[in-house]
Design a protein around this motif. Sequence first.
Motif, PDB file in Angstrom:
ATOM      1  N   PHE A 159     -31.052 -14.034 -18.169  1.00 55.58           N
ATOM      2  CA  PHE A 159     -30.499 -14.506 -19.493  1.00 55.58           C
ATOM      3  C   PHE A 159     -30.117 -14.134 -20.765  1.00 55.58           C
ATOM      4  CE2 PHE A 159     -31.700 -16.558 -23.057  1.00 55.58           C
ATOM      5  CZ  PHE A 159     -30.891 -18.312 -22.972  1.00 55.58           C
ATOM      6  N   THR A 160     -29.182 -14.396 -21.530  1.00 50.78           N
ATOM      7  CA  THR A 160     -29.274 -13.646 -22.500  1.00 50.78           C
ATOM      8  C   THR A 160     -28.699 -14.582 -23.796  1.00 50.78           C
ATOM      9  OG1 THR A 160     -27.747 -11.484 -21.562  1.00 50.78           O
ATOM     10  CG2 THR A 160     -27.337 -11.608 -23.671  1.00 50.78           C
TER      11      THR A 160
ATOM     12  N   HIS B  65     -27.323 -18.788 -19.756  1.00 48.20           N
ATOM     13  CA  HIS B  65     -26.488 -17.283 -21.035  1.00 48.20           C
ATOM     14  C   HIS B  65     -26.162 -18.900 -22.718  1.00 48.20           C
ATOM     15  CE1 HIS B  65     -24.297 -14.309 -23.231  1.00 48.20           C
ATOM     16  NE2 HIS B  65     -23.145 -15.581 -22.964  1.00 48.20           N
TER      17      HIS B  65
ATOM     18  N   GLN C  85     -24.698 -18.679 -26.803  1.00 43.19           N
ATOM     19  CA  GLN C  85     -24.112 -18.398 -28.099  1.00 43.19           C
ATOM     20  C   GLN C  85     -23.815 -19.189 -28.937  1.00 43.19           C
ATOM     21  OE1 GLN C  85     -21.178 -15.262 -27.791  1.00 43.19           O
ATOM     22  NE2 GLN C  85     -21.014 -15.208 -29.932  1.00 43.19           N
ATOM     23  N   GLU C  86     -24.529 -18.838 -30.267  1.00 47.30           N
ATOM     24  CA  GLU C  86     -24.070 -20.391 -31.399  1.00 47.30           C
ATOM     25  C   GLU C  86     -23.263 -19.266 -32.416  1.00 47.30           C
ATOM     26  OE1 GLU C  86     -26.607 -23.933 -31.588  1.00 47.30           O
ATOM     27  OE2 GLU C  86     -28.039 -22.247 -32.529  1.00 47.30           O
ATOM     28  N   SER C  87     -22.922 -19.944 -33.056  1.00 47.17           N
ATOM     29  CA  SER C  87     -22.213 -19.600 -34.239  1.00 47.17           C
ATOM     30  C   SER C  87     -22.251 -20.717 -35.197  1.00 47.17           C
ATOM     31  CB  SER C  87     -21.407 -18.927 -34.091  1.00 47.17           C
ATOM     32  OG  SER C  87     -20.078 -19.761 -33.606  1.00 47.17           O
TER      33      SER C  87
ATOM     34  N   GLY D  82     -26.986 -13.461 -35.101  1.00 43.64           N
ATOM     35  CA  GLY D  82     -26.572 -12.445 -34.487  1.00 43.64           C
ATOM     36  C   GLY D  82     -27.313 -11.758 -33.412  1.00 43.64           C
TER      37      GLY D  82
ATOM     38  N   ILE E 235     -29.510 -10.485 -30.423  1.00 43.70           N
ATOM     39  CA  ILE E 235     -29.387 -10.903 -29.007  1.00 43.70           C
ATOM     40  C   ILE E 235     -30.273 -11.085 -28.117  1.00 43.70           C
ATOM     41  CG2 ILE E 235     -28.534  -9.786 -27.135  1.00 43.70           C
ATOM     42  CD1 ILE E 235     -26.410  -8.225 -28.473  1.00 43.70           C
TER      43      ILE E 235
ATOM     44  N   ILE F 116     -27.444 -15.179 -28.029  1.00 45.19           N
ATOM     45  CA  ILE F 116     -27.347 -15.111 -29.283  1.00 45.19           C
ATOM     46  C   ILE F 116     -27.698 -15.614 -29.919  1.00 45.19           C
ATOM     47  CG2 ILE F 116     -24.977 -13.452 -30.506  1.00 45.19           C
ATOM     48  CD1 ILE F 116     -23.969 -13.091 -27.401  1.00 45.19           C
TER      49      ILE F 116
END
Lengths: 167, 165
Positions: free
Chosen positions: B64-65, B150, B152-154, B71, B73, B67
């Motif tokens: 699992f990763t 997995h 990722q948020e931005s 930013g 990790i 973000i």
Amino acid sequence: MMFKIFFTSILLFIISCQPSSKQEPAAQSKLTTKDSLKITQEVLGVVNDYTQAHNNMDAAKAADYFVNSPEFVCVENAELDPSWDALAKMIKNWYSNAASAKFGWENEKVLVLSKNSAAMTGKFNFEATLKNKKKYASTGHATIVFVKQNDQWKFYHYHESYKAVNK
Amino acid sequence: MKTKIFIVALLVFLASCTPKQELTQQEKDQIKKEVNSSIQTIFSAWQTMDINKNSHLFLNTSEFTGIGVDGSILNYDEMIKMSKETFGLWSEFKTSIVKIDVKIITSEIAIATVIYRAEAKYKTGQVDNWDSIGSTFVLKKINNEWKVIHFQESSMPPKTVATKK
């Protein structure tokens, strides 16, 4: 004779059930460690080539790594890019104003999802000198989901979050 | 007799190879429905700041990763720890989903892209507003449940709209 019918049917059944190279089977086929290593090397190779395309400011080649399809999704700092065409145009416009570019990755991590899909995350750094001599730099993180189509790994989904610094 | 063998063999061939290679529209619709439901459950867990429910929806694996918007990790444990700490600072968290897009990779892998607005009310009284947050969820179906493998948020930094209780 019944045996012959049975034997022929079984043989054809086995042959016809082999996965097609074009379409991933609906059910997840087993991934071996060897498969995962091979896929990891392949996608990292693609990222390396993509990076070189940016360093060479070859906009057309850079855009070609993204799948040109309505399925393609690109998220940049919480904004959705409307299409592949819009992204390709943006890359082209960017490099038409640039004199040099330096792009690179660190801490890349590949997650193999299936025989035909993988996700990569990494930190990227980008620096460019514009034709008007201004410097531009940005750093951020990206997720690239790759799908293998027609024996080529393409960016099927791209998400990046970055901070831009105008020097 | 040869004709019979041929017909039987042809029927077996057709029956065995046709439906297994590609998902039907019905299967695709079902996957989209399931993934949408999982995403709604995640947002519900976030809004109620239910850390146990939230933890269950993400896959506890070394692969699992995550973000974060800042930013960072994170592995699974780090993400759960950060979620606990963040929820601990807030008295209320509201989200409003603007768009969900689900793409199917296989019958067991899907990507959900979610664009949403959010407002966090801190226990100190501060209120932060995010006009737009983009999330990528890569989900895997394991034991008949869709789990995030997995993430990722931005976003752009939030606007602080209130600072007092």
